[in-house]
Enzyme design. Sequence first.
Site, PDB file in Angstrom:
ATOM      1  N   SER A  56       0.877  -1.177   0.000  1.00  0.00           N
ATOM      2  CA  SER A  56       0.000   0.000   0.000  1.00  0.00           C
ATOM      3  C   SER A  56       0.905   1.214   0.000  1.00  0.00           C
ATOM      4  O   SER A  56       2.022   1.164   0.546  1.00  0.00           O
ATOM      5  CB  SER A  56      -0.863  -0.012   1.264  1.00  0.00           C
ATOM      6  OG  SER A  56      -1.412   1.266   1.485  1.00  0.00           O
ATOM      7  N   TYR A 113      -1.502  -0.246  10.449  1.00  0.00           N
ATOM      8  CA  TYR A 113      -1.539  -0.846   9.109  1.00  0.00           C
ATOM      9  C   TYR A 113      -0.350  -0.355   8.271  1.00  0.00           C
ATOM     10  O   TYR A 113       0.333  -1.152   7.611  1.00  0.00           O
ATOM     11  CB  TYR A 113      -2.866  -0.462   8.463  1.00  0.00           C
ATOM     12  CG  TYR A 113      -3.029  -0.751   6.996  1.00  0.00           C
ATOM     13  CD1 TYR A 113      -3.342  -2.036   6.540  1.00  0.00           C
ATOM     14  CD2 TYR A 113      -2.920   0.272   6.048  1.00  0.00           C
ATOM     15  CE1 TYR A 113      -3.523  -2.293   5.188  1.00  0.00           C
ATOM     16  CE2 TYR A 113      -3.104   0.024   4.700  1.00  0.00           C
ATOM     17  CZ  TYR A 113      -3.409  -1.259   4.266  1.00  0.00           C
ATOM     18  OH  TYR A 113      -3.587  -1.507   2.922  1.00  0.00           O
TER      19      TYR A 113
HETATM   20  N1  NAP Z   1      -8.721  -1.156  -1.218  1.00  0.00           N
HETATM   21  C1  NAP Z   1      -7.770  -0.237  -1.027  1.00  0.00           C
HETATM   22  O1  NAP Z   1      -8.006   0.990  -1.105  1.00  0.00           O
HETATM   23  C2  NAP Z   1      -6.365  -0.650  -0.764  1.00  0.00           C
HETATM   24  C3  NAP Z   1      -5.336   0.304  -0.819  1.00  0.00           C
HETATM   25  C4  NAP Z   1      -4.008  -0.101  -0.661  1.00  0.00           C
HETATM   26  C5  NAP Z   1      -3.732  -1.435  -0.441  1.00  0.00           C
HETATM   27  N2  NAP Z   1      -4.749  -2.343  -0.356  1.00  0.00           N
HETATM   28  C6  NAP Z   1      -4.415  -3.741  -0.111  1.00  0.00           C
HETATM   29  O2  NAP Z   1      -5.055  -4.545  -1.085  1.00  0.00           O
HETATM   30  C7  NAP Z   1      -5.389  -5.824  -0.517  1.00  0.00           C
HETATM   31  C8  NAP Z   1      -6.864  -6.127  -0.734  1.00  0.00           C
HETATM   32  O3  NAP Z   1      -7.643  -5.053  -0.232  1.00  0.00           O
HETATM   33  P1  NAP Z   1      -9.237  -5.085  -0.276  1.00  0.00           P
HETATM   34  O4  NAP Z   1      -9.690  -3.682  -0.271  1.00  0.00           O
HETATM   35  O5  NAP Z   1      -9.695  -6.014  -1.344  1.00  0.00           O
HETATM   36  O6  NAP Z   1      -9.522  -5.714   1.179  1.00  0.00           O
HETATM   37  P2  NAP Z   1     -10.692  -6.646   1.736  1.00  0.00           P
HETATM   38  O7  NAP Z   1     -11.903  -6.585   0.916  1.00  0.00           O
HETATM   39  O8  NAP Z   1     -10.780  -6.337   3.207  1.00  0.00           O
HETATM   40  O9  NAP Z   1     -10.066  -8.078   1.564  1.00  0.00           O
HETATM   41  C9  NAP Z   1      -9.152  -8.618   2.462  1.00  0.00           C
HETATM   42  C10 NAP Z   1      -9.305 -10.110   2.416  1.00  0.00           C
HETATM   43  O10 NAP Z   1      -8.354 -10.677   3.326  1.00  0.00           O
HETATM   44  C11 NAP Z   1      -8.961 -11.816   3.914  1.00  0.00           C
HETATM   45  N3  NAP Z   1      -8.320 -12.099   5.198  1.00  0.00           N
HETATM   46  C12 NAP Z   1      -8.275 -11.321   6.308  1.00  0.00           C
HETATM   47  N4  NAP Z   1      -7.612 -11.940   7.292  1.00  0.00           N
HETATM   48  C13 NAP Z   1      -7.214 -13.139   6.786  1.00  0.00           C
HETATM   49  C14 NAP Z   1      -6.501 -14.241   7.326  1.00  0.00           C
HETATM   50  N5  NAP Z   1      -6.062 -14.272   8.594  1.00  0.00           N
HETATM   51  N6  NAP Z   1      -6.277 -15.310   6.528  1.00  0.00           N
HETATM   52  C15 NAP Z   1      -6.724 -15.322   5.255  1.00  0.00           C
HETATM   53  N7  NAP Z   1      -7.413 -14.313   4.679  1.00  0.00           N
HETATM   54  C16 NAP Z   1      -7.667 -13.244   5.458  1.00  0.00           C
HETATM   55  C17 NAP Z   1     -10.436 -11.445   4.061  1.00  0.00           C
HETATM   56  O11 NAP Z   1     -11.281 -12.577   3.976  1.00  0.00           O
HETATM   57  P3  NAP Z   1     -11.784 -13.384   5.253  1.00  0.00           P
HETATM   58  O12 NAP Z   1     -12.097 -12.356   6.306  1.00  0.00           O
HETATM   59  O13 NAP Z   1     -12.921 -14.205   4.796  1.00  0.00           O
HETATM   60  O14 NAP Z   1     -10.617 -14.243   5.593  1.00  0.00           O
HETATM   61  C18 NAP Z   1     -10.681 -10.595   2.815  1.00  0.00           C
HETATM   62  O15 NAP Z   1     -11.163 -11.400   1.761  1.00  0.00           O
HETATM   63  C19 NAP Z   1      -4.960  -5.753   0.947  1.00  0.00           C
HETATM   64  O16 NAP Z   1      -3.663  -6.277   1.093  1.00  0.00           O
HETATM   65  C20 NAP Z   1      -4.927  -4.261   1.225  1.00  0.00           C
HETATM   66  O17 NAP Z   1      -4.038  -3.918   2.272  1.00  0.00           O
HETATM   67  C21 NAP Z   1      -6.061  -1.988  -0.511  1.00  0.00           C
END
Ligand code: NAP
Length: 252
Positions: free
Chosen positions: A131, A144
Amino acid sequence: MKLSGSTALVTGVGVGNLGHHFVQQLLERGAKRVYATARRPENIDAPGAEVLRLDLTDRGSVAAAAAHAHDVGLLINNASVSFPGLALSDGDPDLIRTLFDTNVHGTLHMVRAFAPVLATNGGGALLNVLSSAAWATADGFHVYAASKAALWSMTDSLRAELSAQGTHVSSLVFGMAGTPVVKALADAVAGPGALDDMMTDPAIVVSRALDGLESGRTEILADRLAVDAKAALSGGGPSVYATLTGAQPGPA
Ligand SMILES: NC(=O)c1ccc[n+]([C@@H]2O[C@H](COP(=O)([O-])OP(=O)(O)OC[C@H]3O[C@@H](n4cnc5c(N)ncnc54)[C@H](OP(=O)(O)O)[C@@H]3O)[C@@H](O)[C@H]2O)c1
């Protein structure tokens, strides 16, 4: 890396989130098999993929996934937790530990379990999802941000360590994508639609990530926030500190 004909495993697959788009676009680009994983497989929306339950924080679960998915040539470490509002200085220490157990140690469990699998399958590739918070923190996301900074450094070290077995190690950096969780949070904090202009479509972020993997990039900057954050590290770009936290970075 050639994605057509590849076998990939994606962590953190849910409904409409980044993991969902990774799975969908890998299949669209001709991947032979894609394992879609999360702690709660019932939440996985990934038609055409093989769904696996996987908890990054449980080494037994990670080992079982590596034993089952022994044909993987591309590992996408996308899962993370962010716990908005959790502060370094006085936040719940157990939550801080859970966040690091997931984002840092959990990702490392995955790499350690799958490195031999990648080696067996010709080296392959590993993509860690970071990120721009790794380079410029944001209010409410300081723990984070620290975890993503650790993951940034770890990704560079893993590149050095895994080069001998021919594994390409890459990072994906971006600031804000309109996934359901992030959009809901932004709407709640800033008002409906107020931050939409800062968000990149998650499908576009993933498309840039896969283009970067296919062209062998080691660091993929997928939105303007990431580009600005990286430039600001050397003082050569606009101040993302001012944009994201309202604070000035101070004299160099
Ligand atoms: N969206 C943004 O603006 C943004 C910006 C910068 C970086 N990112 C990065 O992009 C990635 C995806 O983001 P997103 O927005 O799609 O997030 P999200 O919708 O919250 O997805 C995160 C996923 O991680 C899984 N997860 C959480 N804890 C876990 C564990 N212990 N074991 C296995 N799976 C686990 C969750 O599923 P379960 O709870 O079912 O396990 C969920 O499917 C992340 O790494 C985030 O830091 C996102």
